[in-house]
Write a protein that holds these residues in place. Structure first.
Motif, mmCIF file in Angstrom:
data_model
loop_
_atom_site.group_PDB
_atom_site.id
_atom_site.type_symbol
_atom_site.label_atom_id
_atom_site.label_comp_id
_atom_site.label_asym_id
_atom_site.label_seq_id
_atom_site.Cartn_x
_atom_site.Cartn_y
_atom_site.Cartn_z
ATOM 1 N N PHE A 176 0.840 -1.202 0.000
ATOM 2 C CA PHE A 176 0.000 0.000 0.000
ATOM 3 C C PHE A 176 0.871 1.246 0.000
ATOM 4 C CE2 PHE A 176 0.628 -1.694 4.262
ATOM 5 C CZ PHE A 176 1.226 -0.633 4.915
ATOM 6 N N THR A 177 0.244 2.364 -0.339
ATOM 7 C CA THR A 177 0.936 3.652 -0.305
ATOM 8 C C THR A 177 0.612 4.368 1.007
ATOM 9 O OG1 THR A 177 -0.889 4.901 -1.287
ATOM 10 C CG2 THR A 177 0.662 3.839 -2.811
ATOM 11 N N VAL A 178 1.397 5.396 1.307
ATOM 12 C CA VAL A 178 1.130 6.207 2.493
ATOM 13 C C VAL A 178 -0.255 6.840 2.397
ATOM 14 C CG1 VAL A 178 1.828 8.295 3.766
ATOM 15 C CG2 VAL A 178 3.557 6.658 2.988
ATOM 16 N N LYS A 179 -0.629 7.287 1.201
ATOM 17 C CA LYS A 179 -1.931 7.917 1.017
ATOM 18 C C LYS A 179 -3.057 6.923 1.280
ATOM 19 C CE LYS A 179 -4.700 11.299 -0.250
ATOM 20 N NZ LYS A 179 -6.011 10.629 -0.176
ATOM 21 N N GLU A 180 -2.901 5.693 0.833
ATOM 22 C CA GLU A 180 -3.926 4.686 1.081
ATOM 23 C C GLU A 180 -4.071 4.406 2.576
ATOM 24 O OE1 GLU A 180 -3.800 2.026 -3.032
ATOM 25 O OE2 GLU A 180 -2.330 1.647 -1.451
ATOM 26 N N LEU A 181 -2.959 4.374 3.293
ATOM 27 C CA LEU A 181 -3.015 4.176 4.738
ATOM 28 C C LEU A 181 -3.692 5.361 5.416
ATOM 29 C CD1 LEU A 181 -2.278 2.604 7.271
ATOM 30 C CD2 LEU A 181 0.013 3.602 7.169
ATOM 31 N N GLN A 182 -3.362 6.562 4.979
ATOM 32 C CA GLN A 182 -3.991 7.756 5.541
ATOM 33 C C GLN A 182 -5.495 7.753 5.283
ATOM 34 O OE1 GLN A 182 -2.085 11.494 4.569
ATOM 35 N NE2 GLN A 182 -3.974 12.639 4.841
ATOM 36 N N ASP A 183 -5.898 7.329 4.090
ATOM 37 C CA ASP A 183 -7.330 7.281 3.758
ATOM 38 C C ASP A 183 -8.095 6.364 4.713
ATOM 39 O OD1 ASP A 183 -7.070 9.023 1.624
ATOM 40 O OD2 ASP A 183 -6.874 7.436 0.124
ATOM 41 N N VAL A 184 -7.507 5.219 5.059
ATOM 42 C CA VAL A 184 -8.184 4.295 5.970
ATOM 43 C C VAL A 184 -8.326 4.921 7.353
ATOM 44 C CG1 VAL A 184 -8.146 2.021 7.043
ATOM 45 C CG2 VAL A 184 -7.341 2.285 4.705
ATOM 46 N N TYR A 185 -7.251 5.546 7.842
ATOM 47 C CA TYR A 185 -7.332 6.215 9.143
ATOM 48 C C TYR A 185 -8.427 7.281 9.139
ATOM 49 C CZ TYR A 185 -3.325 4.284 11.664
ATOM 50 O OH TYR A 185 -2.469 3.468 12.365
ATOM 51 N N GLU A 186 -8.469 8.071 8.086
ATOM 52 C CA GLU A 186 -9.462 9.154 8.033
ATOM 53 C C GLU A 186 -10.881 8.601 7.975
ATOM 54 O OE1 GLU A 186 -6.991 12.844 5.954
ATOM 55 O OE2 GLU A 186 -8.216 11.524 4.685
ATOM 56 N N SER A 187 -11.075 7.487 7.267
ATOM 57 C CA SER A 187 -12.422 6.922 7.158
ATOM 58 C C SER A 187 -12.890 6.360 8.496
ATOM 59 C CB SER A 187 -12.453 5.827 6.090
ATOM 60 O OG SER A 187 -11.788 4.657 6.518
ATOM 61 N N ILE A 188 -11.986 5.798 9.266
ATOM 62 C CA ILE A 188 -12.358 5.236 10.566
ATOM 63 C C ILE A 188 -12.537 6.329 11.608
ATOM 64 C CG2 ILE A 188 -11.528 3.831 12.509
ATOM 65 C CD1 ILE A 188 -10.260 1.957 10.480
ATOM 66 N N LEU A 189 -11.594 7.259 11.668
ATOM 67 C CA LEU A 189 -11.617 8.272 12.714
ATOM 68 C C LEU A 189 -12.555 9.433 12.405
ATOM 69 C CD1 LEU A 189 -7.796 8.384 13.476
ATOM 70 C CD2 LEU A 189 -9.558 7.120 14.709
ATOM 71 N N GLY A 190 -12.921 9.594 11.135
ATOM 72 C CA GLY A 190 -13.823 10.674 10.763
ATOM 73 C C GLY A 190 -13.193 12.046 10.864
ATOM 74 N N VAL A 191 -11.886 12.130 10.634
ATOM 75 C CA VAL A 191 -11.173 13.409 10.709
ATOM 76 C C VAL A 191 -10.248 13.528 9.504
ATOM 77 C CG1 VAL A 191 -11.231 13.485 13.226
ATOM 78 C CG2 VAL A 191 -9.276 12.433 12.075
ATOM 79 N N GLU A 192 -9.882 14.766 9.190
ATOM 80 C CA GLU A 192 -8.862 14.993 8.167
ATOM 81 C C GLU A 192 -7.506 15.055 8.849
ATOM 82 O OE1 GLU A 192 -9.548 18.255 5.584
ATOM 83 O OE2 GLU A 192 -11.594 17.639 5.068
ATOM 84 N N ILE A 193 -6.527 14.428 8.233
ATOM 85 C CA ILE A 193 -5.190 14.344 8.812
ATOM 86 C C ILE A 193 -4.226 15.150 7.947
ATOM 87 C CG2 ILE A 193 -3.318 12.787 9.477
ATOM 88 C CD1 ILE A 193 -5.443 10.568 9.705
ATOM 89 N N ASP A 194 -3.381 15.919 8.589
ATOM 90 C CA ASP A 194 -2.384 16.697 7.864
ATOM 91 C C ASP A 194 -1.404 15.759 7.157
ATOM 92 O OD1 ASP A 194 -0.956 19.454 7.498
ATOM 93 O OD2 ASP A 194 0.616 18.077 8.162
ATOM 94 N N ASN A 195 -1.282 15.912 5.845
ATOM 95 C CA ASN A 195 -0.476 14.994 5.040
ATOM 96 C C ASN A 195 0.984 14.938 5.482
ATOM 97 O OD1 ASN A 195 -2.744 14.537 3.525
ATOM 98 N ND2 ASN A 195 -2.128 15.837 1.811
ATOM 99 N N ARG A 196 1.589 16.110 5.654
ATOM 100 C CA ARG A 196 3.023 16.144 5.962
ATOM 101 C C ARG A 196 3.323 15.544 7.325
ATOM 102 N NH1 ARG A 196 5.174 22.038 3.716
ATOM 103 N NH2 ARG A 196 4.641 21.683 1.511
#
Length: 245
Positions: A176-196
C-alpha cells in the motif's frame, strides 16, 4: 443428531468493510422483511445485523465464525468480542415483537456482539441470499432491535483500537501507499489528517517496510509502496500507539 440451539443466547456480528474506491467505512446489513399472511400488509421492513442463536456444542467464537462464514463465505478474519447486550427490553419494540413472534424467538435473548474487519471487494453480495448490503457507517438505514446501539459501540471500540493496535492493516492490501493508509485512518476516525505530519510520523515506524516498488497502472506519478511487518511490530511493541495524529 443435529446440535440444538440455545434459545436465549445469540451472537450478532458487526461486519466493517473498507471500500478503497469510495474511501469509506461501511457496515454489512441484511434485510428484515415480513408481510401479513392474510392481508399482505407490510409489517416489518428494515435492516439488521447478521446473527443467530448459539448451538449447544459451540463456543461463542465458533458461533461468530459460523455466522460470518454463512453470510460472506469468508473465514480467518480479524474478529473481536466486544460486549454483551442483555437489556430485558432490547427486543420489545413493536416491530421487534412482531418479528420475534413470527420467528418464535425468545423475547429474553442475550446477545454476544463481535465485530469483523474485511475489504468490501472480498464479499460477493450479489450471490447473497439474505439481501445483504453495504451501508456507510455514518449513514445507516432504519435498523431493527438494538442494532444501532451495537453498531455504535462497535465503531467506538474500532476507533480506539485503530490507534493502539495494528488492526487497520486488515483493511489494506499487502502492499500500500502512504496515502492509502492515511485514507483508511481518516475513514475510521472521521477526521482529516495533515499529510506532511502523517508522513513524517509514519516513516519513523520500523514496522512499516519501504519496498523497492511503486504503484503500477496509475495515470499520475506512481507512489512508493510499503508493507506492514507484524513480526517487527511484535518484537518492538507490546502496547503502544501505532501513530499519533
Amino acid at each position: 443428531m443435529a446440535p440444538k440451539i440455545i434459545p436465549n443466547i445469540s451472537v450478532d456480528c458487526v461486519v466493517f468493510g473498507y471500500d478503497g474506491t469510495t474511501k469509506s467505512l461501511n457496515v454489512l446489513l441484511i434485510k428484515r422483511y415480513l408481510e401479513s399472511k392474510e392481508t399482505h400488509e407490510i409489517l416489518v421492513n428494515d435492516y439488521v445485523l447478521t446473527g443467530y442463536h448459539a448451538l449447544e456444542n459451540e463456543t461463542m467464537d465458533d458461533t461468530a465464525t459460523r455466522v460470518l462464514r454463512e453470510l460472506t463465505g469468508l473465514d480467518n478474519l480479524y474478529k473481536k468480542q466486544f460486549k454483551v447486550f442483555g437489556d430485558p427490553n432490547r427486543l420489545m419494540n413493536e416491530k421487534d415483537i412482531i418479528w420475534v413472534e413470527s420467528e418464535n424467538f425468545n423475547q429474553r435473548t442475550i446477545t454476544i456482539a463481535y465485530y469483523f474487519l474485511v475489504k468490501t471487494d472480498e464479499v460477493d453480495i450479489e450471490k447473497n441470499t439474505r439481501q445483504a448490503q453495504w451501508f456507510p457507517v455514518n449513514n445507516l438505514p432504519e435498523l431493527g432491535f438494538d442494532h444501532k446501539k451495537i453498531i455504535n459501540e462497535a465503531y467506538a471500540d474500532l476507533k480506539a483500537k485503530s490507534l493502539s493496535e495494528p488492526i487497520i492493516f486488515e483493511l489494506l492490501p499487502n502492499k500500500f501507499t502512504v496515502k492509502e493508509l492515511q485514507d483508511v485512518y481518516e475513514s475510521i476516525l472521521g477526521v482529516e489528517i495533515d499529510n506532511r505530519n502523517f508522513r513524517r510520523k509514519l516513516l519513523t515506524k520500523k514496522y512499516l517496510i519501504e519496498l523497492d516498488e511503486k504503484q503500477v497502472g496509475v495515470s499520475k506519478k506512481p507512489s512508493q509502496l510499503f508493507m506492514f511487518s507484524k513480526d517487527i511490530y511484535q518484537k518492538i511493541y507490546k502496547e503502544s500507539y501505532l501513530i499519533s495524529i
